[in-house]
Write a protein that holds these residues in place. Structure first.
Motif, PDB file in Angstrom:
ATOM      1  N   UNK A  82       0.813  -1.209   0.000  1.00 53.42           N
ATOM      2  CA  UNK A  82       0.000   0.000   0.000  1.00 53.42           C
ATOM      3  C   UNK A  82       0.851   1.265   0.000  1.00 53.42           C
ATOM      4  N   UNK A  83       1.936   1.263   0.795  1.00 52.06           N
ATOM      5  CA  UNK A  83       2.804   2.435   0.852  1.00 52.06           C
ATOM      6  C   UNK A  83       3.460   2.688  -0.494  1.00 52.06           C
ATOM      7  N   UNK A 116       0.907   4.160  -2.802  1.00 45.38           N
ATOM      8  CA  UNK A 116       0.641   5.569  -2.490  1.00 45.38           C
ATOM      9  C   UNK A 116       1.757   6.466  -2.996  1.00 45.38           C
ATOM     10  N   UNK A 117       3.001   6.035  -2.822  1.00 45.46           N
ATOM     11  CA  UNK A 117       4.121   6.847  -3.282  1.00 45.46           C
ATOM     12  C   UNK A 117       4.171   6.898  -4.806  1.00 45.46           C
ATOM     13  N   UNK A 118       3.810   5.783  -5.448  1.00 40.62           N
ATOM     14  CA  UNK A 118       3.768   5.792  -6.909  1.00 40.62           C
ATOM     15  C   UNK A 118       2.692   6.755  -7.398  1.00 40.62           C
ATOM     16  N   UNK A 178       2.121   4.894   9.214  1.00 38.82           N
ATOM     17  CA  UNK A 178       2.549   5.265   7.864  1.00 38.82           C
ATOM     18  C   UNK A 178       1.459   6.076   7.155  1.00 38.82           C
ATOM     19  N   UNK A 179       0.197   5.696   7.384  1.00 37.13           N
ATOM     20  CA  UNK A 179      -0.891   6.462   6.788  1.00 37.13           C
ATOM     21  C   UNK A 179      -0.962   7.876   7.328  1.00 37.13           C
ATOM     22  N   UNK A 180      -0.772   8.032   8.646  1.00 34.73           N
ATOM     23  CA  UNK A 180      -0.790   9.367   9.247  1.00 34.73           C
ATOM     24  C   UNK A 180       0.346  10.211   8.699  1.00 34.73           C
ATOM     25  N   UNK A 181       1.509   9.598   8.553  1.00 37.63           N
ATOM     26  CA  UNK A 181       2.654  10.364   8.047  1.00 37.63           C
ATOM     27  C   UNK A 181       2.397  10.836   6.615  1.00 37.63           C
TER      28      UNK A 181
END
Length: 489
Positions: free
Chosen positions: A121-122, A125-127, A153-156
């Motif tokens: 997921x991270x 999201x970055x892509x 990680x979602x909050x960040x």
């Protein structure tokens, strides 16, 4: 070496047993169901071992055939997971390299191979962020919030988006949530502290600062100075709300943390003077002056005096100047008091000493003021002002983050919003401007002065204007760039 020795020992034992059986074969007779078998003990032992080996081999073959489908599936899943991890690693590399297309391709491959959303997921999201699809990135981050293992990680990710979009209200809420998830993480504490100071939430910012100092997010010296600045803001805030006791208490705490910090000492002295404690207020200024002479301290020392007699003020400033005899600020402060008392000779004496220490713009302007006030000598005043135009500037409050200048200290830079970034020093940024002379016309009895061309001088970037009576609140914004006006002749 040890394994070789053990192998030789075992081989020797087997050989010894074989030799013993050959030399002592023995006889074994088996009579079963009318069958009689006569053989040696060695042969019987050999046959028994061979039968056991055949049975064991057959059992393993049966298990292998029976478990072949499961083993094939496990091996396939292992290869698939390895491919997924390789795609995940390559996707992270693509994100670091700024390869949006590669990051998106590897994110899809990793998601297909791993089937493990927390891992992919991270990267997804970055892509999406690299492709400029902030909505998709936000959806991924929101989904990560639903899982405890990926909530931080979602909050960040959402916090980074909020700060980049300038949504400080949402960013502040997300930073507090990040602190609740990871209370000792340094970047969380520093980010939350920055957001709280920009929002003028001084009390909460102080608690965050204390937590950050305990966890090592803030160095001890910087943390102490930050706290003194916060306490000053809390003092101004309490005064505006009518809580004068709290205002005094916060000012005392700030001065205790940084006794030589001019804004803290002058603030405490003024508050003490308002309560009638003039002597104690003077002691606060004198203590700070003995460590770090500063114009703000001199102004406060003059304002807190209950005696408005100019000669009495001269006596007080003589005592202040004697604490650091050779400092320029002491000579300037005493010269200003002497000029107010019309003690021209003493004023000239101390201005000469100040000029010997450092020929600055301020000293030359005071000499011009003295020349006009004592003798009405406009020509001499012009000469001093001409020298002031080319003199080096005086120290001023400079933001170490963006270089903005300010005549008075404030906790937040009005230009970049940095907290506790003002430093008292000589400005380093200069611009070329034409500085006019504003002097009264020459007297009729005097010959007219020859026309002078506009003098091109080097002056520093102009500081922000802050009313002397208003506290340096964090909400003050903007920079007022004004050209300095020479002292009237």
């Amino acid at each position: 070496m040890t394994r070789a020795i053990w192998f030789l020992i075992k081989l020797a034992i087997v050989v010894a047993i074989a030799i013993y059986l050959v030399e002592n074969p023995g006889a074994v007779t088996i009579d079963w169901q009318g069958y009689v078998i006569n053989t040696s003990f060695a042969m019987l032992l050999l046959v028994t071992v061979a039968v056991i080996a055949i049975v064991a081999l057959a059992y393993r073959l049966w298990r292998g055939i029976r478990g072949a489908p499961g083993a094939f599936g496990r091996r396939s899943r292992t290869r698939k997971r390895e491919r997924g991890y390789r795609a995940l690693t390559r996707g992270m590399v693509a994100v670091a390299a700024g390869d949006a297309a590669g990051a998106r391709r590897y994110a899809r491959e990793a998601d297909t191979m791993l089937r493990d959303p927390p891992l992919t997921m991270l990267l997804s999201a970055q892509a999406a962020q690299l492709n400029g699809d902030e909505k998709a990135a936000e959806r991924y981050f929101q989904t990560m919030l639903e899982r405890p293992e990926t909530a931080f990680l979602g909050v960040r990710g959402l916090l980074t988006q909020a700060i980049r979009d300038g949504n400080r209200t949402e960013a502040l809420q997300l930073a507090r949530r990040a602190k609740s998830l990871q209370p000792q993480t340094p970047w969380v504490l520093t980010t939350l502290f920055d957001l709280e100071t920009r929002a003028a939430q001084w009390g909460r910012a102080e608690q965050t600062l204390l937590d950050g100092m305990k966890s090592g997010a803030f160095p001890a010296e910087a943390g102490r100075h930050h706290r003194a600045a916060l306490l000053l803001e809390r003092s101004y805030e309490a005064e505006l709300e009518g809580h004068h006791d709290d205002a005094l208490r916060h000012a005392q705490a700030a001065a205790k943390l940084e006794p030589a910090f001019p804004p803290a000492a002058s603030r405490l002295a003024r508050l003490l003077a308002r309560t009638g404690k003039h002597r104690k207020a003077g002691k606060v200024i004198e203590k700070a002056w003995s460590t770090r002479p500063h114009p703000e301290l001199a102004d406060a020392y003059r304002d807190i005096s209950p005696d408005s007699d100019p000669l009495a003020q001269v006596k007080r400033f003589e005592r202040l100047q004697s604490m650091v005899p050779n400092d320029l600020e002491g000579h300037v402060a005493l010269a200003r008091a002497a000029m107010s008392a019309r003690l021209w000779g003493e004023a000239r004496n101390h201005l000469s000493k100040a000029l010997a220490e450092r020929p600055s713009d301020r000293v030359y302007r005071m000499l011009a003021e003295l020349a006009e006030a004592e003798h009405g000598d406009i020509a001499a005043a012009r000469d001093w002002l001409a020298k002031a135009a080319n003199a080096e500037p005086d120290p001023i409050w400079v933001c170490r983050e963006c270089g903005t200048l300010s005549k008075s200290w404030r906790s937040l830079c009005g230009q970049c919003g940095a907290f506790d970034s003002m430093e008292w020093k000589l400005p380093s940024v200069a611009i070329q401007i034409a500085e006019p002379h504003r002097l009264p016309p020459a007297k009729p009895s005097e010959p007219p002065a020859p026309p002078q061309p506009a003098t091109t001088t080097t002056v520093v970037q102009q500081p922000e204007e802050t009313p002397a009576a208003s506290p340096p609140q964090g909400a003050q914004q903007g920079t007022t760039a004004q050209q300095p006006q020479p002292a009237a002749g």
